[in-house]
Design a protein around this motif. Structure first.
Motif, PDB file in Angstrom:
ATOM      1  N   THR A   1      54.944  39.876  64.946  1.00 19.23           N
ATOM      2  CA  THR A   1      56.150  40.693  64.941  1.00 19.23           C
ATOM      3  C   THR A   1      55.792  42.165  64.808  1.00 19.23           C
ATOM      4  N   GLY A   2      56.759  43.020  65.035  1.00 15.14           N
ATOM      5  CA  GLY A   2      56.544  44.448  64.836  1.00 15.14           C
ATOM      6  C   GLY A   2      56.724  44.854  63.394  1.00 15.14           C
ATOM      7  N   ASP A   3      57.043  43.877  62.538  1.00 11.48           N
ATOM      8  CA  ASP A   3      57.297  44.175  61.128  1.00 11.48           C
ATOM      9  C   ASP A   3      55.984  44.316  60.368  1.00 11.48           C
ATOM     10  N   ARG A   4      55.763  45.484  59.806  1.00  9.50           N
ATOM     11  CA  ARG A   4      54.577  45.689  58.975  1.00  9.50           C
ATOM     12  C   ARG A   4      54.968  45.360  57.538  1.00  9.50           C
ATOM     13  N   VAL A   5      54.591  44.171  57.070  1.00 10.98           N
ATOM     14  CA  VAL A   5      55.036  43.719  55.754  1.00 10.98           C
ATOM     15  C   VAL A   5      54.167  44.274  54.627  1.00 10.98           C
ATOM     16  N   ILE A   6      52.954  44.703  54.959  1.00  9.68           N
ATOM     17  CA  ILE A   6      52.127  45.461  54.024  1.00  9.68           C
ATOM     18  C   ILE A   6      51.463  46.588  54.804  1.00  9.68           C
ATOM     19  N   LYS A   7      51.104  47.654  54.119  1.00  8.03           N
ATOM     20  CA  LYS A   7      50.502  48.809  54.782  1.00  8.03           C
ATOM     21  C   LYS A   7      49.145  48.445  55.376  1.00  8.03           C
ATOM     22  N   GLN A   8      48.763  49.179  56.441  1.00 10.01           N
ATOM     23  CA  GLN A   8      47.455  48.918  57.046  1.00 10.01           C
ATOM     24  C   GLN A   8      46.335  49.153  56.037  1.00 10.01           C
ATOM     25  N   ASN A   9      46.466  50.185  55.235  1.00 14.43           N
ATOM     26  CA  ASN A   9      45.446  50.462  54.229  1.00 14.43           C
ATOM     27  C   ASN A   9      45.292  49.286  53.264  1.00 14.43           C
ATOM     28  N   THR A  10      46.427  48.626  52.957  1.00 14.38           N
ATOM     29  CA  THR A  10      46.392  47.450  52.082  1.00 14.38           C
ATOM     30  C   THR A  10      45.666  46.294  52.753  1.00 14.38           C
ATOM     31  N   ALA A  11      46.118  45.945  53.968  1.00 15.61           N
ATOM     32  CA  ALA A  11      45.539  44.804  54.683  1.00 15.61           C
ATOM     33  C   ALA A  11      44.051  45.007  54.940  1.00 15.61           C
ATOM     34  N   ASP A  12      43.697  46.209  55.407  1.00 16.10           N
ATOM     35  CA  ASP A  12      42.293  46.466  55.730  1.00 16.10           C
ATOM     36  C   ASP A  12      41.430  46.522  54.467  1.00 16.10           C
ATOM     37  N   GLY A  13      42.020  46.991  53.351  1.00 13.70           N
ATOM     38  CA  GLY A  13      41.291  46.995  52.086  1.00 13.70           C
ATOM     39  C   GLY A  13      40.956  45.589  51.631  1.00 13.70           C
ATOM     40  N   VAL A  14      41.923  44.663  51.774  1.00  5.69           N
ATOM     41  CA  VAL A  14      41.681  43.264  51.405  1.00  5.69           C
ATOM     42  C   VAL A  14      40.633  42.658  52.333  1.00  5.69           C
ATOM     43  N   THR A  15      40.722  42.960  53.633  1.00  3.19           N
ATOM     44  CA  THR A  15      39.720  42.453  54.573  1.00  3.19           C
ATOM     45  C   THR A  15      38.324  42.907  54.172  1.00  3.19           C
ATOM     46  N   SER A  16      38.205  44.178  53.789  1.00  3.67           N
ATOM     47  CA  SER A  16      36.906  44.694  53.367  1.00  3.67           C
ATOM     48  C   SER A  16      36.362  43.913  52.179  1.00  3.67           C
ATOM     49  N   VAL A  17      37.225  43.619  51.211  1.00  6.11           N
ATOM     50  CA  VAL A  17      36.796  42.848  50.041  1.00  6.11           C
ATOM     51  C   VAL A  17      36.404  41.425  50.442  1.00  6.11           C
ATOM     52  N   LEU A  18      37.165  40.828  51.357  1.00  2.00           N
ATOM     53  CA  LEU A  18      36.889  39.443  51.749  1.00  2.00           C
ATOM     54  C   LEU A  18      35.612  39.298  52.568  1.00  2.00           C
ATOM     55  N   THR A  19      35.130  40.398  53.163  1.00  2.00           N
ATOM     56  CA  THR A  19      33.811  40.309  53.800  1.00  2.00           C
ATOM     57  C   THR A  19      32.733  40.121  52.733  1.00  2.00           C
ATOM     58  N   GLY A  20      33.009  40.632  51.535  1.00  2.00           N
ATOM     59  CA  GLY A  20      32.051  40.445  50.440  1.00  2.00           C
ATOM     60  C   GLY A  20      31.940  38.998  50.011  1.00  2.00           C
ATOM     61  N   VAL A  21      33.046  38.232  50.093  1.00  2.00           N
ATOM     62  CA  VAL A  21      33.011  36.807  49.754  1.00  2.00           C
ATOM     63  C   VAL A  21      32.053  36.074  50.690  1.00  2.00           C
ATOM     64  N   VAL A  22      31.994  36.550  51.936  1.00  2.00           N
ATOM     65  CA  VAL A  22      31.115  35.933  52.932  1.00  2.00           C
ATOM     66  C   VAL A  22      29.677  36.413  52.752  1.00  2.00           C
ATOM     67  N   ASN A  23      29.480  37.703  52.474  1.00  2.00           N
ATOM     68  CA  ASN A  23      28.135  38.269  52.402  1.00  2.00           C
ATOM     69  C   ASN A  23      27.429  37.988  51.082  1.00  2.00           C
ATOM     70  N   ASP A  24      28.195  37.865  49.989  1.00  2.55           N
ATOM     71  CA  ASP A  24      27.551  37.713  48.685  1.00  2.55           C
ATOM     72  C   ASP A  24      28.402  36.848  47.755  1.00  2.55           C
ATOM     73  N   GLY A  25      29.067  35.849  48.316  1.00  3.94           N
ATOM     74  CA  GLY A  25      29.940  35.045  47.483  1.00  3.94           C
ATOM     75  C   GLY A  25      29.945  33.585  47.872  1.00  3.94           C
ATOM     76  N   THR A  26      31.051  32.926  47.609  1.00  2.00           N
ATOM     77  CA  THR A  26      31.145  31.480  47.762  1.00  2.00           C
ATOM     78  C   THR A  26      31.199  31.006  49.207  1.00  2.00           C
ATOM     79  N   ALA A  27      31.323  31.946  50.167  1.00  2.24           N
ATOM     80  CA  ALA A  27      31.456  31.548  51.574  1.00  2.24           C
ATOM     81  C   ALA A  27      30.290  32.022  52.428  1.00  2.24           C
ATOM     82  N   ASN A  28      29.099  32.201  51.809  1.00  2.50           N
ATOM     83  CA  ASN A  28      27.977  32.751  52.575  1.00  2.50           C
ATOM     84  C   ASN A  28      27.538  31.841  53.708  1.00  2.50           C
ATOM     85  N   VAL A  29      27.927  30.571  53.689  1.00  2.00           N
ATOM     86  CA  VAL A  29      27.523  29.645  54.745  1.00  2.00           C
ATOM     87  C   VAL A  29      28.143  30.001  56.096  1.00  2.00           C
TER      88      VAL A  29
END
Length: 750
Positions: free
Chosen positions: A545-573
């Motif tokens: 949809t065209g509805d931005r339910v959270i700000k881009q800075n918010t969404a992209d900030g969470v994405t940045s953190v979630l890359t850490g779960v893959v690089n140095d956390g429980t999802a490194n596989v």
């Protein structure tokens, strides 16, 4: 006319002239207007009464057609909806079951004039006001709508329904009307008429039904799919049973059932459906997902849930699915290679309880390109891709962080919540704050670290940190963010949200993570690429949809953190040298479910395993596949990794396009706390358990260059080099519960 003019006119003995709108409205004029409008209405109704005739033949229920389903490449998947209706005379339907239906739908049927004027007027008003769902109507009106008209919610259709009902009432006996209604009503499972319904739910002819069974069929008329025991949610089952009780109580009220007999009755669950052989394998799950989506859109267009289901079941639809055959094959292959080949139900009972489900969504379009609902639709009717009876566990934690970023939230000691903000990760630490004070969740395997950054807490899925963060943000704010992003179920706003205690499906979670991947634009996964009814194209809403339910800075900030779960956390596989990955693992309380929700710049996929014994009972997955415990970093993550690698092939976009205030490199906790303890960061009450850092080879780890962002402070720490591997002590976890490894079953969500 002013007051002076009025006084002069009074002295002259003349009445003052009225100005403006008052010239047209006196009490007499108003009464005349009302009488005139009523007269016009009556005249119009009389004219319509003589103008509208009873159609010569039936419509919807009398002319059922098939619905045709195709894959995205145009190949036919299934043809469903052959006529499933067998008319029976009223004499074959037991009298008490006739009374059950009348009690449920129109208890005064035998004495009413055939129409409910107030209910119809309310329905017309709701339609004019755009509310869609009509008021109550009689059995006669419902029969007329089913047999002569259609399910569209329009003023014209409602007026026709009223007039034809009056004429039918004059021409037909009550028994004939009731027989027509029982033979044309929709009961779910594709069954039109009570005979087809009796076969679909109880595998017997209608004259062999008990009253308890007949009362359930009568209850189904209100909401066929929602009350179908085989697919109903817990709330749906409760509502179905309440409606069943209502039916029998109304029968007692009408003296059609003795109170003593009523008290001796107990609810009996109906049998499972027997799907068409054409729905074997994954076809049935794909078709059912498309059916649910079209019905959902019909309801949004103004139909009631019941009318939408009946309209769709009447057939005539041609539906092309968005499923990509290549990606569908890759998903099925990954589940076989990484999971089912390891399962041996004959050797291990728990292996027969493993139910995998997955949904994969294209980021740009929001369309579902692959879906896995279970081993075989003919063997397991409930779709594991869309079911909402299990908890998403720690895969909900990113939504708490999203709410923190979105609301510029602060810790209890006034530090802005960012990826480097320090929290107390001590095991069983009580939550501090006005909301939920005293709640003290346990971390997986007794994990205890103080201080710990938000990034490391997400990497290690630390329950105490996110329970405190939910309170710091505000519980209602967290709930609003989750609801705005797409959580469908209602849930209590408590610190336990950190453990993902609300129900959700893989399709729901794929939509939530797709919203993050789409920089905050809401994504509602859609499996329907195109649809037509009777050759006319049906307009579909956009999945992204065209509805931005959270700000881009918010969404992209969470994405940045979630890359850490893959690089140095429980999802490194799931790391892959060809593209970046963000995601979160989750393992439900008592190990009844395990999740990995992950995404690349192109593709979002949610993979879940559910522990389900006979009768739908939730059971632990411990020991499945011959290992110790099933967790999110195990089978779900491995399935995700193999599927995504094959699905993207050489077309993968390498990096996320992020616009965020957050750092782009991993932020790890400092060796020593750099500031005094605070309510959000208090001294540890015990030694931290040993933890092994994941070793990463150059061939399997995306290249990242750590960057320093200023001096160390309690709310934001500099990037430090990765910790060297630590050998775990005997009997301890090699992680915090979402990675592979040997773990004790302590019933903690991760």
């Amino acid at each position: 006319m002013g007051r002076a003019d009025a006084r002069r006119a009074q002295k002259k003995g003349t009445k003052p002239k009225k100005a403006g709108i008052r010239r047209f409205f006196t009490w007499k004029m108003l009464l005349a207007y009302v009488v005139g409008v009523i007269a016009l209405g009556v005249g119009a109704f009389v004219a319509l009464y003589f103008y509208v005739d009873v159609p010569g033949e039936g419509n919807t229920a009398a002319k059922l057609q098939s619905n045709i389903y195709k894959s995205s490449d145009g190949k036919q998947i299934a043809r469903i909806g052959e006529v499933n209706r067998e008319e029976v005379p009223l004499s074959k339907i037991p009298k008490d079951i006739q009374h059950a239906v009348v009690a449920a739908e129109n208890k005064n049927f035998y004495s009413d004039p055939g129409v409910d004027l107030m209910g119809t007027a309310r329905g017309i008003f709701n339609t004019v006001m755009g509310r869609g769902k009509q008021g109550g109507s009689t059995i006669t009106q419902q029969y007329v709508k089913n047999y002569y008209l259609d399910q569209r919610q329009t003023v014209t259709r409602k007026v026709k329904e009223l007039i034809i009902s009056l004429k039918v009432q004059d021409k037909m006996s009550k028994d004939d009307i009731l027989a027509g209604y029982l033979n044309t009503s929709y009961y779910g499972r594709g069954a039109y008429g009570i005979q087809a319904a009796s076969r679909a739910y109880y595998n017997k002819d209608v004259d062999k039904l008990t009253l308890e069974e007949g009362a359930y069929l009568a209850a189904l008329l209100q909401a066929p799919s929602q009350y179908d025991w085989a697919v109903a949610t817990d709330a749906g089952k409760a509502n179905a049973q309440a409606r069943w009780n209502y039916v029998l109580d109304k029968m007692v009220e009408k003296d059609w059932l003795k109170p003593d007999a009523r008290r001796s009755m107990s609810f009996k669950k109906p049998g499972d459906p027997k799907p068409s052989a054409g729905l074997k394998g994954q076809n049935g799950y794909l078709v059912e997902a498309a059916r649910q989506e079209i019905i959902r859109d019909l309801v949004k267009d103004g139909r009631s849930q019941k009318d939408a289901e009946q309209d769709f079941a009447a057939g005539g639809w041609t539906i092309t699915l968005s499923i990509d055959p290549k990606k569908q094959k890759a998903l099925e292959g990954a589940i076989k290679d990484k999971l089912t080949d390891d399962l041996n139900p004959k050797a291990r009972e728990v292996d027969g309880h493993v139910q995998p489900g997955a949904v994969s969504v294209d980021r740009k379009t929001g369309k579902i390109v692959a879906l896995y609902g279970g081993e075989d639709y003919l063997k397991h009717y409930m779709s594991n891709a869309t079911r909402r009876d299990y908890q998403p566990a720690s895969t909900f934690k990113p939504l708490i962080l999203a709410s923190a970023f979105e609301n510029d939230s602060e810790t209890q000691d006034g530090k802005k919540i960012k990826r480097g903000t320090l929290y107390d990760g001590t095991n069983k630490r009580p939550v501090v704050g006005k909301e939920g004070a005293g709640y003290a969740p346990e971390n997986e395997d007794g994990y205890s670290q103080n201080p710990v950054t938000v990034q490391q807490a997400m990497n290690d899925s630390v329950n105490t940190v996110f329970a405190q963060m939910a309170v710091d943000v505000g519980l209602e704010k967290v709930k609003k963010t989750a609801t705005d992003m797409g959580i469908k179920s209602d849930f209590d706003a408590t610190p336990a949200m950190a453990l993902g205690t609300m129900p959700a499906s893989p399709m729901d979670m794929a939509g939530l993570y797709a919203t993050l991947d789409n920089h905050g634009k809401k994504t509602v996964p859609s499996i329907v690429k195109s649809a037509s009814l009777g050759g006319k194209e049906y307009s579909l809403p956009d999945a992204v949809t065209g509805d931005r339910v959270i700000k881009q800075n918010t969404a992209d900030g969470v994405t940045s953190v979630l890359t850490g779960v893959v690089n140095d956390g429980t999802a490194n596989v799931v790391q892959n040298p060809r593209y970046e990955v963000a995601g979160k693992t989750g393992t439900a309380e008592f190990d009844t479910a395990a999740w990995f929700n992950g995404y690349t710049p192109d593709l979002i996929t949610s993979v879940a395993l559910f522990g389900e014994a006979q009768g739908g009972k939730h059971v632990p997955l411990e020991g499945a596949g011959g290992g110790s415990r099933v967790n999110g970093g195990g089978y779900p993550a491995k399935i995700w990794a193999e599927y995504t690698s094959k699905a993207l092939d050489d077309d993968a976009t390498a990096k996320f396009d992020l616009d965020t205030d957050e750092d782009t490199g991993p932020v790890l906790p400092p060796t020593k706390p750099s500031a005094p303890a605070s309510p959000s960061s208090t001294p540890s009450r015990g030694p931290s358990p040993t933890r092994s850092a994941q070793t990463q080879s150059p061939s399997s780890t995306p290249s990242r260059t750590p960057q320093s962002h200023g001096p160390s402070t309690p709310s934001h720490t500099p990037v430090v080099p990765p910790k060297p591997p630590i050998t775990p002590s005997p009997g301890r976890s090699t992680g915090t519960g979402d990675q592979g490894g040997t773990l004790p079953d302590n019933g903690i969500q991760r």
